[in-house]
Motif scaffolding. Structure first.
Motif, short mmCIF file in Angstrom:
data_model
loop_
_atom_site.label_atom_id
_atom_site.label_comp_id
_atom_site.label_asym_id
_atom_site.label_seq_id
_atom_site.Cartn_x
_atom_site.Cartn_y
_atom_site.Cartn_z
N VAL A 180 0.86 -1.18 0.00
CA VAL A 180 0.00 0.00 0.00
C VAL A 180 0.89 1.23 0.00
O VAL A 180 1.99 1.22 0.58
N ASP A 181 0.44 2.28 -0.67
CA ASP A 181 1.14 3.56 -0.63
C ASP A 181 0.10 4.66 -0.81
O ASP A 181 -0.89 4.47 -1.53
N ALA A 182 0.33 5.79 -0.18
CA ALA A 182 -0.63 6.90 -0.27
C ALA A 182 -0.48 7.70 -1.55
O ALA A 182 -1.39 8.43 -1.93
N SER A 183 0.67 7.56 -2.23
CA SER A 183 0.98 8.42 -3.36
C SER A 183 0.86 7.69 -4.70
O SER A 183 1.61 6.75 -4.97
N GLU A 184 -0.04 8.15 -5.54
CA GLU A 184 -0.15 7.59 -6.88
C GLU A 184 1.11 7.85 -7.70
O GLU A 184 1.51 7.01 -8.51
N ALA A 185 1.77 8.99 -7.47
CA ALA A 185 2.97 9.31 -8.22
C ALA A 185 4.10 8.34 -7.89
O ALA A 185 4.85 7.90 -8.77
N MET A 186 4.25 7.99 -6.60
CA MET A 186 5.29 7.03 -6.21
C MET A 186 5.01 5.65 -6.80
O MET A 186 5.92 4.99 -7.34
N VAL A 187 3.77 5.22 -6.72
CA VAL A 187 3.42 3.90 -7.24
C VAL A 187 3.59 3.85 -8.75
O VAL A 187 4.03 2.84 -9.31
N ALA A 188 3.29 4.95 -9.44
CA ALA A 188 3.49 4.99 -10.89
C ALA A 188 4.97 4.81 -11.22
O ALA A 188 5.31 4.13 -12.21
N ARG A 189 5.86 5.38 -10.43
CA ARG A 189 7.30 5.19 -10.63
C ARG A 189 7.68 3.73 -10.46
O ARG A 189 8.49 3.19 -11.20
N MET A 190 7.12 3.09 -9.44
CA MET A 190 7.41 1.69 -9.21
C MET A 190 6.93 0.83 -10.37
O MET A 190 7.65 -0.06 -10.86
N ARG A 191 5.71 1.08 -10.84
CA ARG A 191 5.14 0.27 -11.90
C ARG A 191 5.85 0.45 -13.23
O ARG A 191 5.75 -0.40 -14.12
N ALA A 192 6.58 1.54 -13.38
CA ALA A 192 7.33 1.77 -14.61
C ALA A 192 8.66 1.00 -14.64
O ALA A 192 9.30 0.90 -15.69
N LYS A 193 9.07 0.45 -13.49
CA LYS A 193 10.32 -0.30 -13.41
C LYS A 193 10.09 -1.77 -13.77
O LYS A 193 8.99 -2.29 -13.58
N PRO A 194 11.11 -2.46 -14.27
CA PRO A 194 10.95 -3.88 -14.58
C PRO A 194 10.48 -4.68 -13.37
O PRO A 194 11.09 -4.62 -12.31
N GLY A 195 9.37 -5.40 -13.52
CA GLY A 195 8.81 -6.20 -12.44
C GLY A 195 7.86 -5.45 -11.54
O GLY A 195 7.09 -6.07 -10.80
N GLY A 196 7.89 -4.14 -11.58
CA GLY A 196 7.06 -3.36 -10.66
C GLY A 196 5.58 -3.44 -10.95
O GLY A 196 4.76 -3.28 -10.05
N ASP A 197 5.24 -3.69 -12.20
CA ASP A 197 3.82 -3.73 -12.57
C ASP A 197 3.15 -5.04 -12.19
O ASP A 197 1.93 -5.17 -12.31
N ARG A 198 3.93 -6.01 -11.72
CA ARG A 198 3.36 -7.32 -11.36
C ARG A 198 3.06 -7.44 -9.87
O ARG A 198 2.55 -8.47 -9.42
N ILE A 199 3.36 -6.40 -9.09
CA ILE A 199 3.17 -6.45 -7.64
C ILE A 199 1.88 -5.73 -7.28
O ILE A 199 1.73 -4.54 -7.60
N PRO A 200 0.93 -6.39 -6.63
CA PRO A 200 -0.32 -5.73 -6.26
C PRO A 200 -0.09 -4.65 -5.20
O PRO A 200 0.35 -4.95 -4.09
N VAL A 201 -0.37 -3.41 -5.56
CA VAL A 201 -0.24 -2.29 -4.64
C VAL A 201 -1.52 -1.46 -4.72
O VAL A 201 -1.96 -1.11 -5.81
N VAL A 202 -2.11 -1.15 -3.57
CA VAL A 202 -3.30 -0.31 -3.52
C VAL A 202 -2.91 1.09 -3.05
O VAL A 202 -1.91 1.27 -2.35
N ILE A 203 -3.69 2.07 -3.44
CA ILE A 203 -3.50 3.44 -2.97
C ILE A 203 -4.36 3.62 -1.72
O ILE A 203 -5.57 3.41 -1.75
N GLY A 204 -3.71 3.99 -0.62
CA GLY A 204 -4.45 4.13 0.62
C GLY A 204 -3.56 4.56 1.77
O GLY A 204 -2.36 4.80 1.60
#
Length: 252
Positions: free
Chosen positions: A69-93
């Motif tokens: 979980v992370d409160a920041s959509e911008a931070m999670v977007a950075r993670m999902r742009a990295k190799p493997g980051g888009d396969r990890i379930p992360v919710v905004i909250g």
């Protein structure tokens, strides 16, 4: 500091976070967490405040069933742009809720890089401990990486520090300290020929004994406190690791 929320730090820092923290190698954290996971019960693992995935991605690459979980959509977007980051379930909250959108129980809940203290008051921090305990399997662990508070560095409850000086940039940190509320409100300030960038940072620190009391209120017990991920002795300085455990049987 007005109009700040759980997402503020990430929204203002996402574009520079990896660059500014490049010197903080996450390898020891990944290795230390993997060892702790292997010592506990079998089950999924939940990370509070995944950020840009500096620990999340390499830990998941080891085969850990990892969610976050992370409160920041911008931070999670950075993670999902990295190799493997888009396969990890992360919710905004809100990380204090310890909520991944399921009713699953976890073998471990963890938070690294002092991010627990981004919860802005004692009530939120106590709520986080209670929710972590509620979501843990019996024998599951709540793991925190924290900085030892160093209030002596704040002369007249303020500090201005220089973090970087180059031909084309200067990076400073300006912080005000509230000793009553145990709050640090500040800005990282980047000055370049293109202008000035402000990146706010605000924390509510807690002493180790206060964290231990939060754990007791949540029904957990402290099983380890180390001076680092390599399990060095705790010397009440720098960053330290604390491991709390949910009992395997009810004490009532």
């Amino acid at each position: 500091m007005q109009n700040v929320g759980p997402e503020t730090y990430g929204e203002f820092n996402a574009d520079v976070y990896d660059e500014w923290h490049a010197a903080h190698d996450p390898a020891d954290a990944v290795r230390g967490l993997a060892e702790l996971i292997g010592e506990g019960p079998a089950g999924p693992v939940f990370e509070l405040a995944t950020g840009t995935g500096r620990v999340t991605i390499p830990l998941a690459a080891l085969g850990v069933d990892l969610r976050g979980v992370d409160a920041s959509e911008a931070m999670v977007a950075r993670m999902r742009a990295k190799p493997g980051g888009d396969r990890i379930p992360v919710v905004i909250g809100d990380m204090a809720d310890v909520d991944d959108g399921t009713d699953d129980l976890f073998a471990m809940v963890f938070v690294v890089f002092s991010t627990f203290f981004f919860l802005q008051d004692q009530e939120q921090q106590v709520r986080c401990f209670a929710n972590a305990a509620r979501r843990l399997l019996p024998g599951g662990r709540f793991v925190l990486e924290c900085p030892m508070p160093d209030v002596a560095r704040y002369e007249r409850n303020q500090a201005l520090e220089t973090h970087q000086v180059g031909l084309d940039r200067v990076r400073l940190a300006a912080v005000r300290h509230d000793p009553v509320e145990q709050r640090l409100d500040g800005h990282h300030v980047l000055i370049t020929e293109h202008g000035i960038k402000l990146a706010p940072a605000f924390m509510r620190y807690a002493w180790p004994t206060e964290l231990d009391l939060m754990a007791r209120l949540a029904g957990m017990r402290r099983v380890h406190r180390w001076g680092g991920w390599r399990r060095e002795p705790f010397r009440a300085e720098g960053d330290y690791i604390t491991v709390y455990e949910k009992p395997t049987t009810s004490t009532s």
